[in-house]
Enzyme design. Structure first.
Site: not given
Length: 123
Positions: A30, A33
């Site tokens: 991600c 993230c």
């Protein structure tokens, strides 16, 4: 303070044994993230009294599933064993600091009272 990696083995004890826990649900693939991780780590240094933890949703799918994590990153804040914040999306450092300040200001006696009243009404 370094962030703590949460697993099935330590998740419950971490939440139950600490008054203030912030959890970042993330995954290695991600991009947002990974972009949020340095901010999360930086803010954790300012608050040694708070547990800053991370759940890798790829590895700990049962935890992510139990909290119905559908988007990552998702931040979840526990205060005295109660989820007081849960939102997907990363925050800039200033917004994360503001969130921490607001959670510190919560009247947890009132929060626990409201939960007890709600549970009594459902019984």
């Amino acid at each position: 303070m370094a962030t703590l990696d949460l697993t099935q083995e330590n998740f419950e004890s971490t939440v139950l044994e600490n008054d203030f826990v912030i959890i970042d649900f993330w995954a290695p693939w991600c991009g947002p993230c990974r972009a949020f991780a340095p901010t999360y780590d930086q803010v954790s240094e300012n608050h040694p009294d708070i547990i800053f933890a991370k759940v890798n949703t790829e590895v700990e799918q049962a935890i992510a599933g139990s909290f119905q994590i559908r988007s990552i990153p998702t931040l979840m804040v526990f205060r005295e064993k109660v989820i007081v914040y849960s939102q997907p999306g990363s925050l800039p450092a200033s917004a994360l600091e503001d969130l921490i300040a607001k959670v510190r200001e919560l009247d947890m006696a009132q929060v626990h009272k409201e939960i007890a009243e709600e549970q009594a009404g459902q019984a």
